[in-house]
Each structure stands twice: as C-alpha cells, then as structure tokens.
Design an enzyme around this catalytic site. Sequence first.
Site, short mmCIF file in Angstrom:
data_model
loop_
_atom_site.label_atom_id
_atom_site.label_comp_id
_atom_site.label_asym_id
_atom_site.label_seq_id
_atom_site.Cartn_x
_atom_site.Cartn_y
_atom_site.Cartn_z
N SER A 108 0.83 -1.21 0.00
CA SER A 108 0.00 0.00 0.00
C SER A 108 0.86 1.26 0.00
O SER A 108 0.45 2.31 -0.48
CB SER A 108 -0.89 0.02 1.24
OG SER A 108 -0.07 0.08 2.41
N GLU A 251 -4.80 -15.05 7.74
CA GLU A 251 -5.47 -13.99 6.97
C GLU A 251 -6.51 -14.53 5.99
O GLU A 251 -7.56 -13.93 5.82
CB GLU A 251 -4.44 -13.13 6.23
CG GLU A 251 -3.56 -12.32 7.17
CD GLU A 251 -2.66 -11.35 6.43
OE1 GLU A 251 -3.15 -10.46 5.73
OE2 GLU A 251 -1.42 -11.49 6.54
N HIS A 267 14.07 -28.10 21.23
CA HIS A 267 14.63 -27.59 22.48
C HIS A 267 13.57 -26.89 23.32
O HIS A 267 13.88 -26.29 24.34
CB HIS A 267 15.80 -26.65 22.18
CG HIS A 267 16.89 -27.35 21.42
ND1 HIS A 267 17.88 -28.10 22.02
CD2 HIS A 267 17.09 -27.48 20.08
CE1 HIS A 267 18.66 -28.63 21.10
NE2 HIS A 267 18.20 -28.27 19.91
N LYS A 360 -5.63 -0.73 11.85
CA LYS A 360 -4.92 0.34 11.14
C LYS A 360 -5.72 1.64 11.22
O LYS A 360 -5.16 2.72 11.37
CB LYS A 360 -4.69 -0.05 9.68
CG LYS A 360 -3.61 -1.13 9.51
CD LYS A 360 -3.27 -1.38 8.04
CE LYS A 360 -2.20 -2.45 7.93
NZ LYS A 360 -1.79 -2.76 6.58
C1 F6R Z 1 -2.85 -7.97 3.64
C2 F6R Z 1 -1.59 -8.42 4.20
C3 F6R Z 1 -1.04 -7.68 5.36
C4 F6R Z 1 -0.23 -6.46 4.86
C5 F6R Z 1 0.40 -5.70 6.03
C6 F6R Z 1 1.28 -4.55 5.59
O1 F6R Z 1 -3.14 -8.72 2.48
O2 F6R Z 1 -1.04 -9.38 3.77
O3 F6R Z 1 -0.22 -8.56 6.10
O4 F6R Z 1 0.76 -6.89 3.99
O5 F6R Z 1 -0.61 -5.22 6.88
O6 F6R Z 1 0.62 -3.73 4.66
P1 F6R Z 1 1.38 -3.34 3.30
O7 F6R Z 1 1.65 -4.65 2.63
O8 F6R Z 1 0.43 -2.50 2.56
O9 F6R Z 1 2.63 -2.64 3.72
#
Ligand code: F6R
Length: 364
Positions: A108, A251, A267, A360
């Site tokens: 993103s 996920e 271990h 988020k």
């Molecule tokens: C969603 C996913 C999440 C994102 C993570 C970081 O499909 O796999 O694990 O990858 O929240 O977000 P980005 O990838 O946008 O930096």
Amino acid sequence: MARLSSRADLLDRLTNLSALDPDDMIGPAIAFPEQCQQAWESGCGFRLASRTTPKVLAVTGMGGSGVGGLLLAKLYDGRCSVPIVANRDYTVPASVGRDALLFAVSYSGDTEETLAATKQALDAGARVICLTTGGKLAKLAARYPRRTQVLTVPAGFSPRAALGHLFFPMLALTAQLGLLGRGGIAAVEREVTETLRLLRRMSQELHLDVPVARNEAKQLAHFLHGCFPIVYGGTGLMGVAAYRWRTQLNENSNTIASHHEFSELDHNEIQGWRGGNPGLPRPALIVLRSKGESKRMAERIKITLDILGRRLHRREVEARGASPLAQVLSAVYVGDFASIYLAYLNRVDPTEIDNIRQLKKALG
Ligand code: F6R
C-alpha cells in the site's frame, strides 16, 4: 461421515464461488506463476541508478510485504557476498547506514512501521529502493531523489497475494548488483526458470477444478478443518515456508495457527505437546519436508515425530523441485491454495481482513 462428504462436495463443486470468494482470492493464486514471471522480468529490466556494491543488504516490510525479505535472506544469505538483513520493525539495525542498500517494501505504501524504518535508514545515509504501489512511501522517496528509486508494482492485489511482485524484483536486483555471483542475472536465471516451470505445473494440479481425490491442497484443507493448525519446517528454509503457511491460514482462513522449525523446536516446543493442552482444539500438525534436509536432520525429525506419538493427527508436505528457490516456493504455493480452500470450508471470505483494517484505522 455425512459432514465430511458434504464438505468434500463443497470443494469439488464450487458452483457458488462468487458467494464463497466474492473478491476472488483464488484468481491470483491460480495466476501466481505468471505473476512471478512478470515480476522477475520487471526486476531484470529495472535500471539501477547506482551500481556501487553495498556492504549490507536489508529489506524492511510487514506482513505480506515482509515475507519476500525473509525469503531473500534465508535463500541467499549463504551465497550473497554481503549480509542480508530481513527487518520487520519501526526501526532498522545500526548496520543500515551509509554503506547499506535497503529494499523498503510496502504494497500500500502506507504501513507506518515500514515508513518509520525507511525514514531512519534514509536519515542514516542508506540507499533505498521502494517496492510499492505508491502511497506515502513513494512520497517519502521523492523527498530523497538522489538516494532513492521506486519500483512500482501492479495495483489491485491483496498484499499477501502479491508475493511474486514483492519478491522477484528484489532477487533480480540483488543479482544485477553482482551480489549473488559475478554472472549477474544469469547466476540465478536457471533457478528462476526451473521454479516458474514447476509453479505452472502446480497451478494446474492444485486448481479448483481438480477434485479432492487428486488435489493435495484440497486434501490439506480437509485435514486442517476444525483443528488448530501447527506447521513445522524441516529446515530453516522450510521454516520460512511454515511462517508463510501460518500467516496465510490467519489472513485467508481466519484461523489462529502456529509454526516452528527444526531443530529449534526440539529444544522447547516438543515439551509443549506433553500436557495434552486441555481446552485447545485438536491440533493438526503439518511438517514441511525438503530435499535440503541433511541425513541427521531427517533422523531428528523422525525421532521427534515418534516421541509425539503415532496417533497424532499429522501430515507431511514434500517440497518439490531441485533448487532451494523452487523448493521453498513450491511449499509456499501448496499452503497458499490450502488456506483458500480452508476459508471455503470455514465459510469465511478469504480476502476480508476486517481486524487488520480496524486496527490500522484506530491507529490513524
Ligand atoms: C494484507 C496483508 C497484510 C499487509 C500488512 C502490511 O493482504 O497481507 O499482512 O501486507 O498489513 O501492509 P502493506 O503490505 O500495505 O505494507
């Protein structure tokens, strides 16, 4: 038994796919080999602004954007002429300074840990190549034009479904820099070709049109359904695959899962099985095996499984291919498919990640 056959029917006659998978998570899984090919070509065609050899190669990224760094480090650390650091944090280690090259990976472009770590690396004088669709990361890079480049990856994927786009360009660029041998790209091309050929074959074998009886991923989804999945990697490399399995089960299938790797688990976690874990759902153990295991490791795994007991609900998944790259991506690929099929059995949307989105949003 009636329940089992109706579940088997579900995976064999996916007539209601638009209800089970409204945002089409299975589509990118089926097309993963083409994605990897396209991503490799994009990395090979990317013109590096500087060919100075870094003293440290680092990758920072979280979640689905962090897996590529773990793969790069585990696959090539022993072969790379400089250390590879895989980082998943708000900060970077002190070694990521003037002489370092950092791959900043955020699909993103808006992940706060990745932005903070990248800013710290830039302030410390590191060179940075961003892999992103844009977002704040691309804007951050624009503020440091002399030391940054942006490799824009195609938009429209869930980050975790864009693993090819987020991994193969880093491999190509690391090779271009001559860090994987003097041959540059050619030094890894054979491994990539073998891997792409294998993934294409697997895409057909694990496809949703192939019935449970002949489809390893569908069988694994049945095996895991209703259980607590635990995934063990038989080597460090398979440990990264086990981590990817776990996160895809989290996920895509919306289930808690755990992972560990040999020999470290011998271990500690081996003792954890002793108490029977009252109150926990029935564990389902998957062990990822590979040709890369030494004889000693194979012996260790056998003894461990004997100690855990024959009645344990467990299955082994054999990685395929000759090169370590093919081996690890084949193990990852089976898990990616299995996690989507398990989502169908769990009747959850494999694309939706509302808890992650909520978190988020709350963090602003
Ligand atoms: C969603 C996913 C999440 C994102 C993570 C970081 O499909 O796999 O694990 O990858 O929240 O977000 P980005 O990838 O946008 O930096």
